[in-house]
Design an enzyme around this catalytic site. Structure first.
Site, PDB file in Angstrom:
ATOM      1  N   ARG A 109      49.490  29.853 114.435  1.00  0.00           N
ATOM      2  CA  ARG A 109      49.386  28.529 115.057  1.00  0.00           C
ATOM      3  C   ARG A 109      48.231  28.400 116.048  1.00  0.00           C
ATOM      4  O   ARG A 109      48.226  27.518 116.902  1.00  0.00           O
ATOM      5  CB  ARG A 109      50.708  28.132 115.735  1.00  0.00           C
ATOM      6  CG  ARG A 109      51.873  27.994 114.762  1.00  0.00           C
ATOM      7  CD  ARG A 109      53.026  27.215 115.383  1.00  0.00           C
ATOM      8  NE  ARG A 109      54.088  27.031 114.419  1.00  0.00           N
ATOM      9  CZ  ARG A 109      55.148  27.814 114.316  1.00  0.00           C
ATOM     10  NH1 ARG A 109      55.277  28.861 115.139  1.00  0.00           N
ATOM     11  NH2 ARG A 109      56.078  27.561 113.427  1.00  0.00           N
ATOM     12  N   LYS A 131      34.684  21.316 114.355  1.00  0.00           N
ATOM     13  CA  LYS A 131      35.158  20.934 113.030  1.00  0.00           C
ATOM     14  C   LYS A 131      35.243  22.170 112.148  1.00  0.00           C
ATOM     15  O   LYS A 131      34.304  22.969 112.095  1.00  0.00           O
ATOM     16  CB  LYS A 131      34.224  19.923 112.368  1.00  0.00           C
ATOM     17  CG  LYS A 131      34.544  18.468 112.653  1.00  0.00           C
ATOM     18  CD  LYS A 131      33.681  17.580 111.783  1.00  0.00           C
ATOM     19  CE  LYS A 131      34.003  16.119 112.010  1.00  0.00           C
ATOM     20  NZ  LYS A 131      33.157  15.246 111.162  1.00  0.00           N
ATOM     21  N   GLU A 173      19.596  18.543 109.117  1.00  0.00           N
ATOM     22  CA  GLU A 173      20.539  18.192 110.181  1.00  0.00           C
ATOM     23  C   GLU A 173      19.811  17.887 111.488  1.00  0.00           C
ATOM     24  O   GLU A 173      20.267  17.062 112.284  1.00  0.00           O
ATOM     25  CB  GLU A 173      21.554  19.320 110.390  1.00  0.00           C
ATOM     26  CG  GLU A 173      22.548  19.497 109.250  1.00  0.00           C
ATOM     27  CD  GLU A 173      23.613  18.400 109.204  1.00  0.00           C
ATOM     28  OE1 GLU A 173      23.606  17.493 110.080  1.00  0.00           O
ATOM     29  OE2 GLU A 173      24.446  18.439 108.283  1.00  0.00           O
ATOM     30  N   LYS A 213      24.432  16.999 120.007  1.00  0.00           N
ATOM     31  CA  LYS A 213      25.714  17.071 119.316  1.00  0.00           C
ATOM     32  C   LYS A 213      26.841  17.386 120.286  1.00  0.00           C
ATOM     33  O   LYS A 213      27.901  16.752 120.242  1.00  0.00           O
ATOM     34  CB  LYS A 213      25.681  18.117 118.202  1.00  0.00           C
ATOM     35  CG  LYS A 213      27.045  18.235 117.517  1.00  0.00           C
ATOM     36  CD  LYS A 213      27.024  18.908 116.175  1.00  0.00           C
ATOM     37  CE  LYS A 213      28.397  18.800 115.520  1.00  0.00           C
ATOM     38  NZ  LYS A 213      28.455  19.429 114.193  1.00  0.00           N
ATOM     39  N   GLU A 223      36.917  12.706 116.720  1.00  0.00           N
ATOM     40  CA  GLU A 223      36.306  11.657 115.903  1.00  0.00           C
ATOM     41  C   GLU A 223      37.145  10.383 115.826  1.00  0.00           C
ATOM     42  O   GLU A 223      37.433   9.864 114.741  1.00  0.00           O
ATOM     43  CB  GLU A 223      35.997  12.179 114.492  1.00  0.00           C
ATOM     44  CG  GLU A 223      34.899  11.383 113.795  1.00  0.00           C
ATOM     45  CD  GLU A 223      34.422  12.020 112.507  1.00  0.00           C
ATOM     46  OE1 GLU A 223      34.509  11.353 111.471  1.00  0.00           O
ATOM     47  OE2 GLU A 223      33.966  13.182 112.558  1.00  0.00           O
ATOM     48  N   ARG A 227      31.935   9.952 117.831  1.00  0.00           N
ATOM     49  CA  ARG A 227      31.601  11.157 117.072  1.00  0.00           C
ATOM     50  C   ARG A 227      31.287  10.844 115.606  1.00  0.00           C
ATOM     51  O   ARG A 227      30.591  11.611 114.934  1.00  0.00           O
ATOM     52  CB  ARG A 227      32.741  12.172 117.161  1.00  0.00           C
ATOM     53  CG  ARG A 227      32.421  13.466 116.419  1.00  0.00           C
ATOM     54  CD  ARG A 227      33.406  14.561 116.685  1.00  0.00           C
ATOM     55  NE  ARG A 227      33.065  15.735 115.885  1.00  0.00           N
ATOM     56  CZ  ARG A 227      33.436  16.980 116.164  1.00  0.00           C
ATOM     57  NH1 ARG A 227      34.185  17.206 117.230  1.00  0.00           N
ATOM     58  NH2 ARG A 227      33.081  17.974 115.395  1.00  0.00           N
ATOM     59  N   ASN A 231      28.014  11.748 111.308  1.00  0.00           N
ATOM     60  CA  ASN A 231      28.135  11.749 109.855  1.00  0.00           C
ATOM     61  C   ASN A 231      27.017  10.969 109.165  1.00  0.00           C
ATOM     62  O   ASN A 231      27.075  10.757 107.945  1.00  0.00           O
ATOM     63  CB  ASN A 231      29.487  11.153 109.440  1.00  0.00           C
ATOM     64  CG  ASN A 231      30.638  12.053 109.813  1.00  0.00           C
ATOM     65  OD1 ASN A 231      30.675  13.222 109.455  1.00  0.00           O
ATOM     66  ND2 ASN A 231      31.590  11.511 110.561  1.00  0.00           N
ATOM     67  N   HIS A 234      25.918  11.690 105.598  1.00  0.00           N
ATOM     68  CA  HIS A 234      26.923  12.567 104.999  1.00  0.00           C
ATOM     69  C   HIS A 234      27.860  11.859 104.019  1.00  0.00           C
ATOM     70  O   HIS A 234      28.432  12.524 103.157  1.00  0.00           O
ATOM     71  CB  HIS A 234      27.745  13.245 106.098  1.00  0.00           C
ATOM     72  CG  HIS A 234      26.994  14.353 106.789  1.00  0.00           C
ATOM     73  ND1 HIS A 234      25.827  14.120 107.488  1.00  0.00           N
ATOM     74  CD2 HIS A 234      27.232  15.685 106.879  1.00  0.00           C
ATOM     75  CE1 HIS A 234      25.393  15.270 107.982  1.00  0.00           C
ATOM     76  NE2 HIS A 234      26.214  16.230 107.621  1.00  0.00           N
ATOM     77  N   HIS A 238      27.628  14.100 101.060  1.00  0.00           N
ATOM     78  CA  HIS A 238      28.749  14.918 100.590  1.00  0.00           C
ATOM     79  C   HIS A 238      29.069  14.627  99.127  1.00  0.00           C
ATOM     80  O   HIS A 238      29.423  15.533  98.359  1.00  0.00           O
ATOM     81  CB  HIS A 238      29.986  14.665 101.446  1.00  0.00           C
ATOM     82  CG  HIS A 238      30.002  15.462 102.716  1.00  0.00           C
ATOM     83  ND1 HIS A 238      30.885  15.201 103.740  1.00  0.00           N
ATOM     84  CD2 HIS A 238      29.258  16.516 103.122  1.00  0.00           C
ATOM     85  CE1 HIS A 238      30.676  16.064 104.722  1.00  0.00           C
ATOM     86  NE2 HIS A 238      29.697  16.864 104.372  1.00  0.00           N
ATOM     87  N   HIS A 250      23.389  21.856 101.274  1.00  0.00           N
ATOM     88  CA  HIS A 250      23.932  20.795 102.136  1.00  0.00           C
ATOM     89  C   HIS A 250      22.809  19.948 102.732  1.00  0.00           C
ATOM     90  O   HIS A 250      22.873  18.714 102.710  1.00  0.00           O
ATOM     91  CB  HIS A 250      24.777  21.422 103.247  1.00  0.00           C
ATOM     92  CG  HIS A 250      25.319  20.425 104.219  1.00  0.00           C
ATOM     93  ND1 HIS A 250      26.317  19.529 103.884  1.00  0.00           N
ATOM     94  CD2 HIS A 250      24.991  20.165 105.513  1.00  0.00           C
ATOM     95  CE1 HIS A 250      26.584  18.762 104.931  1.00  0.00           C
ATOM     96  NE2 HIS A 250      25.801  19.130 105.931  1.00  0.00           N
TER      97      HIS A 250
END
Length: 351
Positions: A109, A131, A173, A213, A223, A227, A231, A234, A238, A250
């Site tokens: 956990r 993330k 990026e 960032k 997010e 935030r 993206n 993306h 993606h 990527h």
């Protein structure tokens, strides 16, 4: 939790100053290639701290970024009775840091994690922000968690041995970061890339991207608002990456995504044509693609399951101008119609 970020040559030596007495056990997670390059060096540092450590590797490449790999890593930790007060060290590029972070988020956990990114892309983006995730047959990073690392130790000297394709991967990026948050940084990138012999960015450019960032993440860790601007490129990127079965890197997919989303921004928020041209010119100088090899109907199934979608509507973050993203009263995503995307793809294929 605030993440400590250190950017300097030999940054890993700082482990001795940030190490908690409770961290009597450590698990290094990274792919087999990176482990062969840097694992022994990291192991020596841990031995000097008197830490009981184990090494968990996996085959390199996007094919390993799966729930099956995560399960195998967790099973190995359980077999070794790795304790809850241990710390996981994510070593490598974005695949390694995403996997290590996700394992740390769910193992018993949640355990602490320190990230040691070795690729440019991981140093300016993937290792920052908490993330984590894995890919599925339906798309990229669709299963994961937010789990902030205790520290990210960035050693820019490690990128000097990267192949040129991986340096370009990271640059995508960096360009994204400048477009969404810093027009002056974008100008510096334009100036830097005027020299045909210079590709590896200097420490100041890397540090500025990391700071932008992290500043955004500190405002919105999970997010719910601003935030989302991270993206940019993306949503389309993606989908392109997943449809290519990860044959496209990527950064290459994100570069294509930025071009398409820039064209969408012209339709929705008056993104200047001159800014679009500057962005495409910078990407081309960096050797990144600016043409999409796929039709919209091939990408549409992936776009439909984008994580930002709401009520069956595509939602995309778009730039208002270089350095500033569109923002309507705190709402950073815009609903995009398939009709407009189709029109943009028609324009894109003819350009």
């Amino acid at each position: 939790m605030k993440t400590e970020i250190l950017i300097q040559d030999n940054a890993w030596q700082a482990l001795s100053s940030i190490w908690k007495p409770s961290w009597t056990h450590a698990a290094i997670i990274g792919d087999s290639t990176v482990m062969g390059l840097f694992g022994a060096q990291l192991q020596t540092i841990l031995d000097g701290l008197g830490v009981h450590s184990l090494t968990l590797d996996f085959p390199p490449g996007e094919a390993s970024k799966t729930r099956r790999t995560k399960e195998a890593l967790e099973d190995r930790l359980l077999e070794q009775h790795f304790p809850r007060h241990g710390v996981i060290l994510g070593l490598g590029g974005g695949i390694s840091t995403d996997l290590a972070g996700f394992v740390a988020a769910t193992y018993l956990r949640g355990v602490d994690v320190i990230l040691l990114p070795t690729s440019l892309l991981a140093q300016v983006d993937a290792a920052l922000g908490g993330k984590t995730g894995v890919n599925t047959p339906h798309g990229k990073n669709l299963v994961g968690a937010f789990h902030q690392p205790t520290a990210v130790l960035i050693d820019p000297s490690l990128t000097r041995s990267l192949p040129v394709e991986e340096v370009r991967n990271g640059w995508a990026e960096m360009v994204k970061t400048a477009v969404l948050g810093d027009a002056v940084l974008f100008e510096k990138m334009e100036q830097f890339t005027q020299s045909p012999t210079k590709l590896l960015p200097d420490l100041d450019l890397v540090a500025r991207c990391a700071k932008i960032k992290q500043d955004i993440v500190q405002q919105d860790a999970t997010e719910k608002g601003i935030r989302a601007v991270l993206n940019f490129g993306h949503s389309i990127g993606h989908a392109v990456e997943a449809h290519s079965r990860y044959r496209l890197r990527h950064g290459e997919a994100v570069a294509i995504g930025m071009v398409v989303e820039g064209l969408l921004a012209q339709q929705y928020c008056n993104f200047p044509v001159s800014d679009q041209q500057r962005m495409e010119a910078l990407l081309k100088r960096l050797g990144l693609p600016t043409q999409c090899p796929y039709r919209l109907d091939e990408l549409w199934p992936y776009l439909l399951i984008d994580k930002k979608n709401q009520n069956q509507h595509l939602r995309v973050v778009l730039p208002a101008r270089i350095g500033t993203m569109h923002n309507m009263e705190g709402q950073f995503t815009l609903p995009i119609s398939k009709q407009i995307i189709s029109m943009v793809f028609d324009q894109f294929s003819r350009s």
